[in-house]
Design a protein around this motif. Structure first.
Motif, PDB file in Angstrom:
ATOM      1  N   ALA A 298      -7.166   7.699  -0.792  1.00 45.18           N
ATOM      2  CA  ALA A 298      -7.935   6.958  -0.343  1.00 45.18           C
ATOM      3  C   ALA A 298      -8.944   6.477  -1.414  1.00 45.18           C
ATOM      4  CB  ALA A 298      -8.521   7.134   0.926  1.00 45.18           C
ATOM      5  N   LYS A 299      -9.590   7.570  -1.884  1.00 45.65           N
ATOM      6  CA  LYS A 299     -10.754   7.373  -2.906  1.00 45.65           C
ATOM      7  C   LYS A 299     -10.184   6.593  -4.111  1.00 45.65           C
ATOM      8  CE  LYS A 299     -13.446  11.198  -1.367  1.00 45.65           C
ATOM      9  NZ  LYS A 299     -13.710  12.684  -1.445  1.00 45.65           N
ATOM     10  N   GLU A 300      -9.041   7.077  -4.742  1.00 47.36           N
ATOM     11  CA  GLU A 300      -8.559   6.606  -5.952  1.00 47.36           C
ATOM     12  C   GLU A 300      -8.275   4.892  -5.746  1.00 47.36           C
ATOM     13  OE1 GLU A 300      -4.533   6.925  -8.619  1.00 47.36           O
ATOM     14  OE2 GLU A 300      -5.497   8.941  -7.817  1.00 47.36           O
TER      15      GLU A 300
ATOM     16  N   SER B 220      -3.748  14.436  -1.732  1.00 48.21           N
ATOM     17  CA  SER B 220      -3.929  14.393  -0.206  1.00 48.21           C
ATOM     18  C   SER B 220      -4.390  13.005  -0.148  1.00 48.21           C
ATOM     19  CB  SER B 220      -5.164  15.253   0.185  1.00 48.21           C
ATOM     20  OG  SER B 220      -6.279  14.727  -0.461  1.00 48.21           O
ATOM     21  N   PRO B 221      -4.330  12.424   1.301  1.00 45.38           N
ATOM     22  CA  PRO B 221      -4.564  11.070   1.816  1.00 45.38           C
ATOM     23  C   PRO B 221      -5.982  10.767   1.323  1.00 45.38           C
ATOM     24  CG  PRO B 221      -3.252  12.021   3.403  1.00 45.38           C
ATOM     25  CD  PRO B 221      -3.471  13.064   2.363  1.00 45.38           C
TER      26      PRO B 221
ATOM     27  N   LEU C 159       0.875  -1.197   0.065  1.00 46.89           N
ATOM     28  CA  LEU C 159       0.057   0.100  -0.174  1.00 46.89           C
ATOM     29  C   LEU C 159       0.952   1.239   0.019  1.00 46.89           C
ATOM     30  CD1 LEU C 159      -2.849   1.188   0.038  1.00 46.89           C
ATOM     31  CD2 LEU C 159      -2.688   1.047   2.358  1.00 46.89           C
ATOM     32  N   ARG C 160       1.962   1.282   0.852  1.00 46.75           N
ATOM     33  CA  ARG C 160       3.042   2.302   0.778  1.00 46.75           C
ATOM     34  C   ARG C 160       3.606   2.513  -0.478  1.00 46.75           C
ATOM     35  NH1 ARG C 160       3.890   1.200   6.447  1.00 46.75           N
ATOM     36  NH2 ARG C 160       5.590  -0.147   5.980  1.00 46.75           N
TER      37      ARG C 160
ATOM     38  N   GLY D 100      -8.174   6.388   6.911  1.00 40.41           N
ATOM     39  CA  GLY D 100      -7.100   6.116   8.256  1.00 40.41           C
ATOM     40  C   GLY D 100      -5.807   5.225   7.686  1.00 40.41           C
ATOM     41  N   ASN D 101      -6.093   4.156   7.040  1.00 37.12           N
ATOM     42  CA  ASN D 101      -4.944   3.437   6.398  1.00 37.12           C
ATOM     43  C   ASN D 101      -3.997   4.088   5.659  1.00 37.12           C
ATOM     44  OD1 ASN D 101      -6.119   1.136   7.701  1.00 37.12           O
ATOM     45  ND2 ASN D 101      -6.338  -0.086   5.737  1.00 37.12           N
ATOM     46  N   VAL D 102      -4.584   4.953   4.728  1.00 36.98           N
ATOM     47  CA  VAL D 102      -3.755   5.821   3.907  1.00 36.98           C
ATOM     48  C   VAL D 102      -3.155   6.690   4.592  1.00 36.98           C
ATOM     49  CG1 VAL D 102      -3.852   7.385   1.850  1.00 36.98           C
ATOM     50  CG2 VAL D 102      -5.268   5.363   1.871  1.00 36.98           C
ATOM     51  N   ALA D 103      -3.672   7.633   5.693  1.00 38.79           N
ATOM     52  CA  ALA D 103      -3.138   8.729   6.157  1.00 38.79           C
ATOM     53  C   ALA D 103      -2.008   7.922   7.255  1.00 38.79           C
ATOM     54  CB  ALA D 103      -3.986   9.331   7.311  1.00 38.79           C
ATOM     55  N   TYR D 104      -2.173   6.734   7.675  1.00 36.15           N
ATOM     56  CA  TYR D 104      -0.986   6.161   8.450  1.00 36.15           C
ATOM     57  C   TYR D 104       0.084   5.779   7.573  1.00 36.15           C
ATOM     58  CZ  TYR D 104       1.809   2.688  10.685  1.00 36.15           C
ATOM     59  OH  TYR D 104       2.889   1.785  11.005  1.00 36.15           O
TER      60      TYR D 104
END
Length: 107
Positions: free
Chosen positions: A41-43, A36-37, A22-23, A49-53
């Motif tokens: 996340a949408k894409e 932006s996260p 994912l990273r 929360g996962n993407v922001a982390y």
């Protein structure tokens, strides 16, 4: 040479950054454009929360940097891009092995 830093040791931040599909996917998006996260996340259809982390982990590894922030309904949305560092160390953030790239594409 694998992901080596100037000191000759393995750049642990880079290894950590690329140690999760994912990273690697997030980083791939941020090489192409600022996002932006929330947008990421949408894409990629992952929880914010996962993407922001994972963006935070990439930031700590020095692979991404904030370009701007914008107020959004009582919160602040932060926009990120991949850093020059992410392609400097010979085989670093950008030097994802082809098999790993295929794994990302298949995911």
């Amino acid at each position: 040479g694998s992901a080596m830093s100037e000191s000759g040791g393995i750049d642990r931040g880079l290894v950590t950054a690329l140690g999760h599909p994912l990273r690697a996917r997030i980083l791939q998006i941020l090489w192409e454009r600022v996002a932006s996260p929330n947008e990421i996340a949408k894409e990629i259809d992952e929880p914010l929360g996962n993407v922001a982390y994972h963006v935070k982990v990439l930031r700590e590894a020095g692979c991404v940097e904030e370009t701007r922030s914008e107020p959004r309904r009582g919160a602040v949305e932060h926009y990120w891009k991949a850093t020059p560092k992410s392609s400097l160390h010979g085989k670093s953030c950008e030097g994802i092995p082809p098999a790993f790239r295929q794994g990302i594409a298949a995911a």
